[in-house]
Write a protein that holds these residues in place. Structure first.
Motif, short mmCIF file in Angstrom:
data_model
loop_
_atom_site.label_atom_id
_atom_site.label_comp_id
_atom_site.label_asym_id
_atom_site.label_seq_id
_atom_site.Cartn_x
_atom_site.Cartn_y
_atom_site.Cartn_z
N VAL A 81 0.84 -1.20 0.00
CA VAL A 81 0.00 0.00 0.00
C VAL A 81 0.87 1.26 0.00
N ASP A 82 2.00 1.21 0.71
CA ASP A 82 2.89 2.38 0.77
C ASP A 82 3.48 2.70 -0.60
N THR A 83 3.78 1.67 -1.40
CA THR A 83 4.32 1.90 -2.74
C THR A 83 3.31 2.63 -3.62
N ILE A 84 2.04 2.22 -3.54
CA ILE A 84 1.00 2.90 -4.32
C ILE A 84 0.78 4.31 -3.79
N ALA A 85 0.78 4.47 -2.48
CA ALA A 85 0.56 5.80 -1.89
C ALA A 85 1.65 6.78 -2.30
N ASP A 86 2.87 6.30 -2.45
CA ASP A 86 3.97 7.19 -2.84
C ASP A 86 3.84 7.65 -4.29
N ALA A 87 3.06 6.92 -5.10
CA ALA A 87 2.96 7.24 -6.53
C ALA A 87 1.77 8.12 -6.85
N THR A 88 0.92 8.43 -5.87
CA THR A 88 -0.28 9.22 -6.15
C THR A 88 -0.58 10.17 -5.00
N THR A 89 -1.29 11.22 -5.35
CA THR A 89 -1.74 12.17 -4.32
C THR A 89 -3.20 11.94 -3.96
N LEU A 90 -3.83 11.00 -4.60
CA LEU A 90 -5.23 10.70 -4.33
C LEU A 90 -5.36 9.79 -3.12
N ASP A 91 -6.55 9.84 -2.50
CA ASP A 91 -6.81 8.95 -1.38
C ASP A 91 -7.02 7.54 -1.89
N LEU A 92 -6.40 6.58 -1.25
CA LEU A 92 -6.54 5.19 -1.65
C LEU A 92 -7.90 4.64 -1.20
N ARG A 93 -8.46 3.74 -1.98
CA ARG A 93 -9.74 3.12 -1.67
C ARG A 93 -9.56 1.64 -1.44
N ASP A 94 -10.26 1.13 -0.45
CA ASP A 94 -10.18 -0.29 -0.13
C ASP A 94 -11.16 -1.07 -0.99
#
Length: 273
Positions: A81-94
């Motif tokens: 999840v941290d890898t995806i979070a570092d690539a975007t400024t959008l809020d992640l969805r479960d």
């Protein structure tokens, strides 16, 4: 598709049959686990770098740290999840939230408590393993129902095809039929010959259909993960019913052509060019 996971908790909740590497290495930034079939198609393995372009246009090199064999959620690439979070400024969805019930917790009370906790979120549906499997089975049953309806349509068209083919065959062989009647063939024997012709055509078609369909079915089950379909069962009873139905349908389809052939005037039929 990509699915970000918690590399520490995820292996404790779901087994993807990791064959190389480990989820422990997924805690490092810029790493990814890959489904083995996709890795084989791309010719990559553990330690290789993969060029990735995220939906927002950000390009990144991810290092493959492991391969897994079970594609449970149709997920080919599994970063943290941290890898995806570092690539975007959008809020992640479960998409899925996995949870493990405590050993001393009551199963019924646990699922009811979860349903109560998410009542304010109608899009969230708590499910047990059995509930999820029932949902997947329901989807497969819908697909099977659609295939069955298509099969019924194919049988209906085949029924008409046999009837029309036999009618044309009788018309084209008018002289031959007249000659057979002239040398002693009875009307009953002629009707029987036409019916047997219809049955032979139907049996030929249904045999090819069963053999080819069985081969494709076995191939399809091999492509589906074992946790969805873990064995191959050939429905011999259903196949026998299909054969019997094909014979009956062929006999019915031959009724009008056989009747028309038996009603021909022998002299007129012989005189036909």
């Amino acid at each position: 598709p990509f699915s970000g996971v918690d590399p520490v908790a995820f292996p404790q909740l779901l087994d993807l049959s990791v064959s190389e590497g480990s989820f422990d290495d997924l805690t490092d930034p810029g790493t990814v686990m890959v489904y083995r079939d996709a890795a084989d198609d791309l010719g990559i393995g553990v330690g290789d770098a993969v060029d990735v372009t995220w939906q927002n246009g950000v390009e990144e090199d991810l290092t493959v740290v492991g391969l897994f064999d079970e594609n449970v959620f149709d997920t080919t690439w599994v970063p943290s999840v941290d890898t995806i979070a570092d690539a975007t400024t959008l809020d992640l969805r479960d998409q899925f939230v996995l949870a493990k019930r405590a050993d001393d917790a009551d199963p019924v009370a646990t699922i009811e408590a979860m349903r109560t906790a998410v009542e304010e979120f109608p899009s969230v549906t708590p499910q047990t393993n059995d509930d999820y499997l029932d949902e997947v089975e329901g989807q497969l049953n819908q697909l099977l129902f659609l295939v069955t309806m298509l099969l019924m349509m194919a049988i209906a068209f085949s029924f008409l095809g046999i009837a029309i083919t036999l009618a044309l065959s009788v018309f084209e062989r008018t002289r031959e039929i007249g000659l057979l009647r002239a040398v002693g063939m009875t009307r009953r024997q002629l009707r029987r010959a036409v019916r047997w012709e219809s049955v032979i055509v139907a049996l030929f078609g249904v045999t090819i259909g069963i053999v080819v369909g069985t081969l494709f079915g076995v191939a399809l089950t091999q492509a589906i993960p074992d946790n969805v379909i873990d064995q191959v069962t050939i429905p011999w009873t259903v196949l026998a019913m299909v054969v019997v139905f094909a014979v009956i349908a062929a006999t019915v389809a031959a009724w009008y052509p056989a009747r028309k052939a038996s009603k021909m005037d022998v002299l007129e039929a012989i005189a036909t060019e």
